[in-house]
Design an enzyme around this catalytic site. Structure first.
Site, mmCIF file in Angstrom:
data_model
loop_
_atom_site.group_PDB
_atom_site.id
_atom_site.type_symbol
_atom_site.label_atom_id
_atom_site.label_comp_id
_atom_site.label_asym_id
_atom_site.label_seq_id
_atom_site.Cartn_x
_atom_site.Cartn_y
_atom_site.Cartn_z
ATOM 1 N N GLU A 96 69.683 71.309 86.827
ATOM 2 C CA GLU A 96 69.813 71.038 88.269
ATOM 3 C C GLU A 96 69.114 72.118 89.091
ATOM 4 O O GLU A 96 69.641 72.629 90.079
ATOM 5 C CB GLU A 96 71.287 70.903 88.672
ATOM 6 C CG GLU A 96 72.038 69.815 87.944
ATOM 7 C CD GLU A 96 71.570 68.390 88.258
ATOM 8 O OE1 GLU A 96 70.691 68.203 89.136
ATOM 9 O OE2 GLU A 96 72.086 67.463 87.616
ATOM 10 N N CYS A 152 63.687 51.153 87.097
ATOM 11 C CA CYS A 152 63.960 50.685 88.453
ATOM 12 C C CYS A 152 65.061 49.630 88.420
ATOM 13 O O CYS A 152 64.983 48.659 87.664
ATOM 14 C CB CYS A 152 62.691 50.104 89.075
ATOM 15 S SG CYS A 152 62.956 49.456 90.757
ATOM 16 N N CYS A 184 61.283 52.229 91.507
ATOM 17 C CA CYS A 184 59.841 52.451 91.411
ATOM 18 C C CYS A 184 59.300 52.652 92.835
ATOM 19 O O CYS A 184 60.025 52.464 93.817
ATOM 20 C CB CYS A 184 59.160 51.264 90.731
ATOM 21 S SG CYS A 184 59.181 49.750 91.720
#
EC number: 2.7.1.21
Length: 191
Positions: A96, A152, A184
């Site tokens: 992260e 996606c 996407c």
């Protein structure tokens, strides 16, 4: 091309390295980070793993992937704290990275210059599609950048954006599938 022991000798002689794993949410960044760190542990290398103290989604101390694979880590408030751990460390993992302060690239360079292999995972873009935190600088100084893609959720194509599903304009917002979905370029921009 260098292989095996010669490659390791040259890395230690001329400095360590910086590797960045980046992509959207749900693309497998943390999973790949854990995989690389586990391999280093199997090789009996001295490994230290860090994450921002603010990331408490799955666990207070462990780095945890969305598939719930985990590895112990040390949560830190500021990237400079990473330099205080383990003088014999050979590998440093950082998850992260987008949530860290802007000093993280300098910390990683210091580690690499001491012969440490630094492996970093983080979002390269925020929910608006803009570069996120120290990630652009980290990618610029890395020997290796691996960009991973999610699927996606609208069309099934390769996703590189993290689309925020909830109304919140703050750049920093912890969340999971209830708050974000991978998209996407075409589906991200067809809002």
């Amino acid at each position: 091309m260098l292989f095996g022991d010669e490659r390791l000798r040259r890395r230690n002689e001329f400095g360590g390295s910086i590797e960045v794993i980046c992509g959207s949410m749900f693309s497998g960044k943390t999973e790949e980070l854990i995989r690389r760190l586990r391999r280093a542990q199997i090789a009996k290398l001295q490994v230290e793993i860090f994450k921002p103290k603010t990331d408490t989604r799955y666990d207070e101390t462990a780095v945890v992937s969305h598939d719930l694979n985990s590895i112990h880590s040390t949560p830190v408030d500021h990237s400079s704290a990473i330099l205080l751990y383990g003088s014999n460390t050979q590998i440093v993992g950082i998850d992260e990275a987008q949530f860290f302060d802007d000093e993280l690239p300098e910390v990683c360079v210091k580690l690499a210059n001491k012969g440490v292999r630094v492996i970093i995972a983080g979002l390269d873009m925020d929910f608006t599609g803009k570069p996120f935190g120290p990630m652009p600088a980290l990618m610029a100084i890395a020997e290796e950048v691996t960009k991973v893609h999610a699927v996606c959720m609208k069309c099934g194509g390769p996703a590189l954006f993290s689309y925020r599903l909830v109304e919140n304009k703050n750049q920093l917002m912890l969340g999971e599938k209830e708050s974000y979905e991978p998209r996407c370029r075409a589906c991200f921009n067809s809002i």
